[in-house]
Scaffold this motif. Structure first.
Motif, PDB file in Angstrom:
ATOM      1  N   THR A  14      63.421  17.203   4.414  1.00 37.11           N
ATOM      2  CA  THR A  14      62.476  18.299   4.201  1.00 37.11           C
ATOM      3  C   THR A  14      61.584  18.056   2.997  1.00 37.11           C
ATOM      4  OG1 THR A  14      64.155  19.478   2.919  1.00 37.11           O
ATOM      5  CG2 THR A  14      63.985  20.016   5.268  1.00 37.11           C
ATOM      6  N   CYS A  15      61.926  17.074   2.169  1.00 34.76           N
ATOM      7  CA  CYS A  15      61.105  16.769   0.998  1.00 34.76           C
ATOM      8  C   CYS A  15      60.158  15.614   1.302  1.00 34.76           C
ATOM      9  CB  CYS A  15      61.983  16.438  -0.211  1.00 34.76           C
ATOM     10  SG  CYS A  15      63.079  15.027   0.003  1.00 34.76           S
ATOM     11  N   GLU A  16      59.120  15.485   0.478  1.00 34.77           N
ATOM     12  CA  GLU A  16      58.114  14.428   0.606  1.00 34.77           C
ATOM     13  C   GLU A  16      58.190  13.512  -0.601  1.00 34.77           C
ATOM     14  OE1 GLU A  16      55.734  14.124   3.071  1.00 34.77           O
ATOM     15  OE2 GLU A  16      56.462  15.862   4.162  1.00 34.77           O
ATOM     16  N   CYS A  17      57.827  12.258  -0.429  1.00 34.39           N
ATOM     17  CA  CYS A  17      57.753  11.337  -1.562  1.00 34.39           C
ATOM     18  C   CYS A  17      56.547  11.701  -2.425  1.00 34.39           C
ATOM     19  CB  CYS A  17      57.599   9.901  -1.082  1.00 34.39           C
ATOM     20  SG  CYS A  17      59.069   9.254  -0.289  1.00 34.39           S
ATOM     21  N   PRO A  18      56.663  11.490  -3.743  1.00 27.73           N
ATOM     22  CA  PRO A  18      55.475  11.677  -4.597  1.00 27.73           C
ATOM     23  C   PRO A  18      54.355  10.744  -4.126  1.00 27.73           C
ATOM     24  CG  PRO A  18      57.449  11.339  -5.932  1.00 27.73           C
ATOM     25  CD  PRO A  18      57.826  11.067  -4.502  1.00 27.73           C
ATOM     26  N   GLN A  19      53.133  11.066  -4.470  1.00 25.01           N
ATOM     27  CA  GLN A  19      51.983  10.291  -3.986  1.00 25.01           C
ATOM     28  C   GLN A  19      52.042   8.826  -4.413  1.00 25.01           C
ATOM     29  OE1 GLN A  19      48.545  12.488  -5.245  1.00 25.01           O
ATOM     30  NE2 GLN A  19      48.752  13.979  -3.592  1.00 25.01           N
ATOM     31  N   SER A  20      52.699   8.527  -5.514  1.00 19.01           N
ATOM     32  CA  SER A  20      52.752   7.149  -6.010  1.00 19.01           C
ATOM     33  C   SER A  20      53.831   6.308  -5.323  1.00 19.01           C
ATOM     34  CB  SER A  20      53.007   7.155  -7.514  1.00 19.01           C
ATOM     35  OG  SER A  20      54.246   7.789  -7.786  1.00 19.01           O
ATOM     36  N   LEU A  21      54.672   6.935  -4.487  1.00 15.54           N
ATOM     37  CA  LEU A  21      55.782   6.232  -3.842  1.00 15.54           C
ATOM     38  C   LEU A  21      55.691   6.336  -2.322  1.00 15.54           C
ATOM     39  CD1 LEU A  21      58.691   7.436  -6.158  1.00 15.54           C
ATOM     40  CD2 LEU A  21      57.364   5.336  -6.349  1.00 15.54           C
ATOM     41  N   THR A  22      56.435   5.447  -1.633  1.00 18.80           N
ATOM     42  CA  THR A  22      56.469   5.409  -0.168  1.00 18.80           C
ATOM     43  C   THR A  22      57.916   5.509   0.304  1.00 18.80           C
ATOM     44  OG1 THR A  22      54.567   3.920  -0.234  1.00 18.80           O
ATOM     45  CG2 THR A  22      55.745   4.062   1.838  1.00 18.80           C
ATOM     46  N   CYS A  23      58.133   6.135   1.430  1.00 21.82           N
ATOM     47  CA  CYS A  23      59.479   6.259   2.005  1.00 21.82           C
ATOM     48  C   CYS A  23      59.834   4.933   2.688  1.00 21.82           C
ATOM     49  CB  CYS A  23      59.497   7.410   3.006  1.00 21.82           C
ATOM     50  SG  CYS A  23      61.136   7.864   3.578  1.00 21.82           S
ATOM     51  N   LEU A  24      60.756   4.173   2.069  1.00 20.27           N
ATOM     52  CA  LEU A  24      61.123   2.849   2.561  1.00 20.27           C
ATOM     53  C   LEU A  24      62.628   2.731   2.730  1.00 20.27           C
ATOM     54  CD1 LEU A  24      58.913   0.710   0.149  1.00 20.27           C
ATOM     55  CD2 LEU A  24      58.434   1.218   2.547  1.00 20.27           C
ATOM     56  N   LYS A  25      63.043   1.831   3.623  1.00 23.79           N
ATOM     57  CA  LYS A  25      64.478   1.602   3.844  1.00 23.79           C
ATOM     58  C   LYS A  25      65.102   1.053   2.572  1.00 23.79           C
ATOM     59  CE  LYS A  25      66.015  -1.616   6.738  1.00 23.79           C
ATOM     60  NZ  LYS A  25      66.485  -2.307   7.959  1.00 23.79           N
ATOM     61  N   ALA A  26      66.156   1.725   2.100  1.00 23.25           N
ATOM     62  CA  ALA A  26      66.780   1.339   0.838  1.00 23.25           C
ATOM     63  C   ALA A  26      68.178   0.779   1.035  1.00 23.25           C
ATOM     64  CB  ALA A  26      66.837   2.537  -0.102  1.00 23.25           C
ATOM     65  N   ASP A  27      68.957   1.404   1.897  1.00 27.31           N
ATOM     66  CA  ASP A  27      70.322   0.940   2.122  1.00 27.31           C
ATOM     67  C   ASP A  27      70.835   1.460   3.450  1.00 27.31           C
ATOM     68  OD1 ASP A  27      71.385   3.663   1.441  1.00 27.31           O
ATOM     69  OD2 ASP A  27      70.807   3.084  -0.577  1.00 27.31           O
ATOM     70  N   GLU A  28      72.104   1.232   3.693  1.00 25.46           N
ATOM     71  CA  GLU A  28      72.728   1.608   4.968  1.00 25.46           C
ATOM     72  C   GLU A  28      73.959   2.454   4.683  1.00 25.46           C
ATOM     73  OE1 GLU A  28      74.597  -0.603   8.911  1.00 25.46           O
ATOM     74  OE2 GLU A  28      74.018  -1.788   7.180  1.00 25.46           O
ATOM     75  N   ASP A  29      74.148   3.481   5.475  1.00 27.62           N
ATOM     76  CA  ASP A  29      75.355   4.305   5.377  1.00 27.62           C
ATOM     77  C   ASP A  29      76.077   4.203   6.714  1.00 27.62           C
ATOM     78  OD1 ASP A  29      77.342   6.204   5.123  1.00 27.62           O
ATOM     79  OD2 ASP A  29      76.051   7.684   4.165  1.00 27.62           O
ATOM     80  N   ILE A  30      77.074   3.315   6.778  1.00 27.64           N
ATOM     81  CA  ILE A  30      77.752   3.083   8.056  1.00 27.64           C
ATOM     82  C   ILE A  30      78.586   4.279   8.481  1.00 27.64           C
ATOM     83  CG2 ILE A  30      77.754   0.571   7.846  1.00 27.64           C
ATOM     84  CD1 ILE A  30      80.677   0.744   6.950  1.00 27.64           C
ATOM     85  N   SER A  31      78.931   5.163   7.544  1.00 24.39           N
ATOM     86  CA  SER A  31      79.734   6.341   7.907  1.00 24.39           C
ATOM     87  C   SER A  31      78.961   7.304   8.803  1.00 24.39           C
ATOM     88  CB  SER A  31      80.244   7.062   6.663  1.00 24.39           C
ATOM     89  OG  SER A  31      79.179   7.665   5.962  1.00 24.39           O
ATOM     90  N   ILE A  32      77.629   7.285   8.704  1.00 23.68           N
ATOM     91  CA  ILE A  32      76.805   8.137   9.566  1.00 23.68           C
ATOM     92  C   ILE A  32      75.897   7.299  10.467  1.00 23.68           C
ATOM     93  CG2 ILE A  32      76.883  10.187   8.110  1.00 23.68           C
ATOM     94  CD1 ILE A  32      74.117   9.390   7.033  1.00 23.68           C
ATOM     95  N   GLN A  33      76.176   6.000  10.537  1.00 20.19           N
ATOM     96  CA  GLN A  33      75.455   5.071  11.409  1.00 20.19           C
ATOM     97  C   GLN A  33      73.943   5.207  11.245  1.00 20.19           C
ATOM     98  OE1 GLN A  33      76.982   6.057  15.245  1.00 20.19           O
ATOM     99  NE2 GLN A  33      79.006   5.257  14.804  1.00 20.19           N
ATOM    100  N   SER A  34      73.498   5.036  10.000  1.00 18.12           N
ATOM    101  CA  SER A  34      72.064   5.147   9.757  1.00 18.12           C
ATOM    102  C   SER A  34      71.636   4.318   8.557  1.00 18.12           C
ATOM    103  CB  SER A  34      71.669   6.612   9.548  1.00 18.12           C
ATOM    104  OG  SER A  34      72.290   7.130   8.407  1.00 18.12           O
ATOM    105  N   TYR A  35      70.354   3.948   8.598  1.00 15.71           N
ATOM    106  CA  TYR A  35      69.714   3.324   7.453  1.00 15.71           C
ATOM    107  C   TYR A  35      69.139   4.464   6.619  1.00 15.71           C
ATOM    108  CZ  TYR A  35      70.012  -0.859  10.343  1.00 15.71           C
ATOM    109  OH  TYR A  35      70.470  -1.890  11.126  1.00 15.71           O
ATOM    110  N   VAL A  36      69.316   4.379   5.313  1.00 18.52           N
ATOM    111  CA  VAL A  36      68.859   5.440   4.420  1.00 18.52           C
ATOM    112  C   VAL A  36      67.525   5.037   3.808  1.00 18.52           C
ATOM    113  CG1 VAL A  36      69.432   6.817   2.389  1.00 18.52           C
ATOM    114  CG2 VAL A  36      71.251   6.041   3.908  1.00 18.52           C
ATOM    115  N   TYR A  37      66.558   5.925   3.876  1.00 17.02           N
ATOM    116  CA  TYR A  37      65.228   5.696   3.318  1.00 17.02           C
ATOM    117  C   TYR A  37      65.067   6.524   2.051  1.00 17.02           C
ATOM    118  CZ  TYR A  37      63.683   3.194   7.469  1.00 17.02           C
ATOM    119  OH  TYR A  37      63.533   2.261   8.458  1.00 17.02           O
ATOM    120  N   ARG A  38      64.500   5.902   1.015  1.00 19.88           N
ATOM    121  CA  ARG A  38      64.278   6.577  -0.265  1.00 19.88           C
ATOM    122  C   ARG A  38      62.848   6.302  -0.743  1.00 19.88           C
ATOM    123  NH1 ARG A  38      69.381   8.145  -1.527  1.00 19.88           N
ATOM    124  NH2 ARG A  38      71.062   6.773  -0.916  1.00 19.88           N
ATOM    125  N   CYS A  39      62.359   7.150  -1.615  1.00 20.24           N
ATOM    126  CA  CYS A  39      61.022   6.984  -2.176  1.00 20.24           C
ATOM    127  C   CYS A  39      61.030   5.798  -3.139  1.00 20.24           C
ATOM    128  CB  CYS A  39      60.600   8.248  -2.911  1.00 20.24           C
ATOM    129  SG  CYS A  39      60.559   9.707  -1.851  1.00 20.24           S
TER     130      CYS A  39
END
Length: 101
Positions: A66-91
């Motif tokens: 529900t949140c947005e990255c600040p204008q100076s950052l981009t939402c990119l793949k950062a790591d993986e959480d195998i417990s929820i079977q997903s790649y985690v994206y961070r600003c």
């Protein structure tokens, strides 16, 4: 009295992510209000999750936070959480931006 209702694995993921989004939306330390409708992802709060197939690891769908990255950052793949079977994206800064600084 607690009633347990059996649910499939596929049904559990959307329920889990909805709960995660609700929790993340009420964490005032991690979210900063940008205006009346948008919140900025702060610190290490994920900006999204790419949920993948457990066997093939092909992405089934992307769930945006529900949140947005600040204008100076981009939402990119950062790591993986195998417990929820997903790649985690961070600003984050893109590779080009980080090399320039």
């Amino acid at each position: 009295m607690i009633i347990m209702i059996p649910i499939s694995k596929k049904a559990a993921f959307p329920i889990f992510f909805c709960c995660l989004l609700i929790v993340s939306s009420v964490m005032p330390k991690s979210l900063v209000k940008r205006d009346d409708t948008q919140f900025v992802c702060k610190d290490r709060v994920p900006c999204g999750w790419a949920v993948y197939n457990q066997i093939t690891r092909n992405v089934d769908y992307f769930m945006k936070n529900t949140c947005e990255c600040p204008q100076s950052l981009t939402c990119l793949k950062a790591d993986e959480d195998i417990s929820i079977q997903s790649y985690v994206y961070r600003c984050q800064q893109t590779e080009e931006e980080s090399k320039a600084t």
